[in-house]
Design a protein around this motif. Structure first.
Motif, mmCIF file in Angstrom:
data_model
loop_
_atom_site.group_PDB
_atom_site.id
_atom_site.type_symbol
_atom_site.label_atom_id
_atom_site.label_comp_id
_atom_site.label_asym_id
_atom_site.label_seq_id
_atom_site.Cartn_x
_atom_site.Cartn_y
_atom_site.Cartn_z
ATOM 1 N N GLY A 153 -8.072 5.180 1.389
ATOM 2 C CA GLY A 153 -8.625 6.192 2.045
ATOM 3 C C GLY A 153 -8.730 5.746 3.501
ATOM 4 O O GLY A 153 -9.466 6.555 4.402
ATOM 5 N N GLU A 154 -8.233 4.756 3.629
ATOM 6 C CA GLU A 154 -8.031 4.033 5.392
ATOM 7 C C GLU A 154 -7.251 4.999 6.169
ATOM 8 O O GLU A 154 -6.095 5.078 5.525
ATOM 9 N N ARG A 155 -7.506 5.166 7.191
ATOM 10 C CA ARG A 155 -6.309 5.861 8.257
ATOM 11 C C ARG A 155 -5.696 4.679 8.783
ATOM 12 O O ARG A 155 -6.493 3.897 9.422
ATOM 13 N N VAL A 156 -4.669 4.712 8.855
ATOM 14 C CA VAL A 156 -3.571 3.704 9.347
ATOM 15 C C VAL A 156 -2.494 4.203 10.171
ATOM 16 O O VAL A 156 -2.039 5.512 10.192
ATOM 17 N N TRP A 157 -1.774 3.128 11.064
ATOM 18 C CA TRP A 157 -0.715 3.326 11.780
ATOM 19 C C TRP A 157 0.327 2.423 11.093
ATOM 20 O O TRP A 157 0.016 1.478 10.816
ATOM 21 N N VAL B 6 0.676 -1.241 0.007
ATOM 22 C CA VAL B 6 0.058 0.024 0.063
ATOM 23 C C VAL B 6 0.860 1.213 -0.108
ATOM 24 O O VAL B 6 1.967 1.293 0.528
ATOM 25 N N ARG B 7 0.410 2.320 -0.491
ATOM 26 C CA ARG B 7 1.016 3.553 -0.289
ATOM 27 C C ARG B 7 0.186 4.444 0.776
ATOM 28 O O ARG B 7 -0.854 4.699 0.486
ATOM 29 N N VAL B 8 1.004 5.092 1.460
ATOM 30 C CA VAL B 8 0.462 6.103 2.640
ATOM 31 C C VAL B 8 0.992 7.381 2.328
ATOM 32 O O VAL B 8 2.137 7.616 2.333
ATOM 33 N N ARG B 9 -0.045 8.119 2.326
ATOM 34 C CA ARG B 9 0.101 9.576 2.502
ATOM 35 C C ARG B 9 0.499 9.997 3.933
ATOM 36 O O ARG B 9 -0.293 9.856 4.777
ATOM 37 N N VAL B 10 1.463 10.041 4.179
ATOM 38 C CA VAL B 10 2.201 10.407 5.676
ATOM 39 C C VAL B 10 1.684 11.594 6.403
ATOM 40 O O VAL B 10 1.831 12.733 5.719
ATOM 41 N N ALA B 11 1.085 11.427 7.565
ATOM 42 C CA ALA B 11 0.372 12.649 8.187
ATOM 43 C C ALA B 11 1.713 13.101 9.420
ATOM 44 O O ALA B 11 1.976 14.042 9.668
ATOM 45 N N PHE B 12 2.016 11.831 10.028
ATOM 46 C CA PHE B 12 3.020 12.184 11.217
ATOM 47 C C PHE B 12 4.147 10.758 11.160
ATOM 48 O O PHE B 12 3.802 9.761 10.983
ATOM 49 N N SER B 13 5.264 11.207 11.318
ATOM 50 C CA SER B 13 6.371 10.185 11.583
ATOM 51 C C SER B 13 6.913 10.319 12.955
ATOM 52 O O SER B 13 7.187 11.444 13.487
ATOM 53 N N GLY B 14 6.710 9.129 13.581
ATOM 54 C CA GLY B 14 7.368 8.888 14.899
ATOM 55 C C GLY B 14 8.701 8.827 14.908
ATOM 56 O O GLY B 14 9.235 7.961 14.248
ATOM 57 N N VAL B 15 9.424 9.387 16.074
ATOM 58 C CA VAL B 15 10.895 9.212 16.208
ATOM 59 C C VAL B 15 11.259 8.329 17.368
ATOM 60 O O VAL B 15 10.667 8.766 18.519
ATOM 61 N N ASN B 16 12.099 7.383 17.123
ATOM 62 C CA ASN B 16 12.437 6.356 18.420
ATOM 63 C C ASN B 16 13.586 6.333 18.655
ATOM 64 O O ASN B 16 14.503 6.879 17.607
ATOM 65 N N PRO B 17 14.283 5.894 19.821
ATOM 66 C CA PRO B 17 15.743 6.055 19.797
ATOM 67 C C PRO B 17 16.465 5.140 18.859
ATOM 68 O O PRO B 17 17.660 5.518 18.456
ATOM 69 N N THR B 18 15.759 4.139 18.364
ATOM 70 C CA THR B 18 16.585 3.236 17.413
ATOM 71 C C THR B 18 16.631 3.831 15.983
ATOM 72 O O THR B 18 17.494 3.576 15.255
ATOM 73 N N ASP B 19 15.778 4.839 15.944
ATOM 74 C CA ASP B 19 15.938 5.624 14.648
ATOM 75 C C ASP B 19 17.229 6.602 14.734
ATOM 76 O O ASP B 19 18.135 6.464 13.614
ATOM 77 N N ASN C 159 13.152 6.626 10.249
ATOM 78 C CA ASN C 159 12.070 6.497 11.240
ATOM 79 C C ASN C 159 11.036 5.463 10.695
ATOM 80 O O ASN C 159 10.798 5.209 9.763
ATOM 81 N N GLN C 160 10.792 4.515 11.760
ATOM 82 C CA GLN C 160 10.136 3.238 11.765
ATOM 83 C C GLN C 160 8.599 3.603 11.655
ATOM 84 O O GLN C 160 8.045 2.754 10.965
ATOM 85 N N ASP C 161 8.138 4.452 12.434
ATOM 86 C CA ASP C 161 6.565 4.361 12.904
ATOM 87 C C ASP C 161 6.333 5.723 12.213
ATOM 88 O O ASP C 161 6.942 6.823 11.666
ATOM 89 N N GLY C 162 4.975 5.487 12.225
ATOM 90 C CA GLY C 162 4.197 6.741 11.488
ATOM 91 C C GLY C 162 2.591 6.365 11.535
ATOM 92 O O GLY C 162 2.062 5.566 11.995
ATOM 93 N N SER C 163 1.806 7.442 10.781
ATOM 94 C CA SER C 163 0.483 7.364 10.594
ATOM 95 C C SER C 163 0.168 8.127 9.274
ATOM 96 O O SER C 163 0.835 8.922 8.801
ATOM 97 N N GLY C 164 -0.907 8.079 8.749
ATOM 98 C CA GLY C 164 -1.373 8.590 7.743
ATOM 99 C C GLY C 164 -2.481 7.799 6.769
ATOM 100 O O GLY C 164 -3.473 7.339 7.859
ATOM 101 N N VAL C 165 -2.913 8.158 5.633
ATOM 102 C CA VAL C 165 -4.124 7.642 4.955
ATOM 103 C C VAL C 165 -3.668 7.037 3.828
ATOM 104 O O VAL C 165 -2.764 7.458 2.959
ATOM 105 N N VAL C 166 -4.074 5.754 3.614
ATOM 106 C CA VAL C 166 -3.637 4.912 2.437
ATOM 107 C C VAL C 166 -4.391 5.815 0.913
ATOM 108 O O VAL C 166 -5.438 5.895 1.238
ATOM 109 N N ASP C 167 -3.465 6.052 0.145
ATOM 110 C CA ASP C 167 -4.007 6.516 -0.955
ATOM 111 C C ASP C 167 -3.912 5.574 -2.471
ATOM 112 O O ASP C 167 -4.368 6.194 -3.483
ATOM 113 N N ALA C 168 -3.189 4.690 -2.389
ATOM 114 C CA ALA C 168 -3.243 3.738 -3.390
ATOM 115 C C ALA C 168 -2.646 2.547 -2.981
ATOM 116 O O ALA C 168 -2.060 1.956 -1.925
#
Length: 336
Positions: A81-85, A30-43, A61-70
């Motif tokens: 159109g699905e909101r995802v983490w 899937v392709r996600v239009r990223v809304a937020f990228s989370g930063v962790n120590p391992t990053d 950066n490993q983590d994030g959230s957004g909306v599937v657009d393809a």
């Protein structure tokens, strides 16, 4: 699209903003239009220590959230159109979440309930999966948390104001455990209380071992440990016979001396946790439990949940990495 990349290891100065084509999802992706990228120590640790393959531009950066657009072949088109983490975007891949669009395997973009914010979505991933793994390592623990799964157990979360500690408190309570936590200041105590800990112990202001033993006379069944080297004596003092220490960080020192005789006599277990290399089944169990806890409203984020958000624009990703490396209290997010 805009993306942050690095081509060599080093400090945050190796990160640079670049333009690259919008990627297309392949089969099962899937392709996600990223809304937020989370930063962790391992990053930041990966950026500082792991050399990308020659000619490869690594997006962190490993983590994030957004909306599937393809979606790619084999993926239900209804997911658009699905909101995802997002979890483990950059593990053994060149494409993390510090970019406007990311393509990744469909299972690593997990549906996010409508009541859950995209900020929460980007705060899950590695911290919550680490917490889940740690909470399922005690003797006879279930492989997947659910309401009541830890009923009757006492859990000590070391560092309850951290991202993993926050998730461990919330998941432990959701699963029915009595949750104690240690913190190093009154300010951090308020964060741990907001997360829902039953008891908070300030180890700098109190005799932590005595207080914990008073709260848990039979000892604690499991310690979710952020500082094993520093806390080995405390853990020994409060563990019940057959207890487990699940440690996930080495900031207190790179070597741990395990007390052999005491561990043998009391059947204690000392287990390390690194999400990236746990069994695949354990990853999927964590994802399922985290999703259920979010749906139940039991896993939250933000100041009201004891994990304040610190937002940075994509152009300040280097500052975001530095903030995490510097020990920022709360969750560092890059807002796209």
């Amino acid at each position: 699209m805009k993306a942050i990349v690095y081509e060599r290891s080093g400090g945050s100065e190796v990160l640079s903003l670049t333009e690259r084509p919008v990627p297309e999802p392949g089969p099962g992706e899937v392709r996600v239009r990223v809304a937020f990228s989370g930063v962790n120590p391992t990053d930041w640790k990966s950026r500082a220590n792991a050399q990308p393959a020659t000619g490869v531009r690594q997006v962190p950066n490993q983590d994030g959230s957004g909306v599937v657009d393809a979606v790619g072949a084999g993926v239900d088109a209804a997911r658009v159109g699905e909101r995802v983490w997002i979890w483990e975007a950059a593990w053994q891949r060149a494409d993390g979440t510090a970019q406007e669009y990311v393509v990744l395997p469909a299972r690593q973009a997990v549906p996010l309930p409508e009541h859950a914010s995209l900020e929460l979505g980007a705060s899950l991933g590695i911290p919550a999966m680490t917490a889940h793994r740690a909470l399922t390592l005690a003797e006879d623990s279930p492989g997947r948390l659910a309401p009541g799964a830890l009923a009757g157990r006492t859990v000590l979360v070391a560092g309850g104001a951290g991202a993993v500690g926050n998730a461990a408190i919330q998941l432990g309570r959701w699963a029915g455990a009595t949750v104690l936590t240690t913190v190093s200041s009154a300010e951090k105590a308020k964060l741990a209380q907001a997360a829902g800990a039953h008891h908070v112990v300030d180890y700098r202001a109190q005799d932590a071992a005595s207080v914990i033993r008073e709260l848990a006379p039979q000892g604690v069944d499991l310690v979710v440990e952020v500082a094993p080297t520093a806390n080995v004596a405390l853990d020994l003092a409060v563990l019940a016979t057959g207890g487990t220490v699940a440690f996930y960080a080495d900031g207190s020192g790179p070597e741990l001396t395990v007390p052999v005789r005491d561990s043998m006599a009391r059947n204690l277990r000392w287990l390390g946790v690194l999400v990236y290399t746990i069994p695949d089944a354990a990853k999927l169990a964590a994802v399922a439990a985290i999703t259920a806890a979010v749906a139940d409203g039991a896993l939250r984020s933000g100041a009201d949940a004891g994990l304040p958000w610190h937002r940075y624009p994509l152009t300040r990703t280097a500052e975001a990495h530095d903030a995490v490396e510097g020990g920022a209290v709360g969750k560092v997010l890059i807002e796209l």
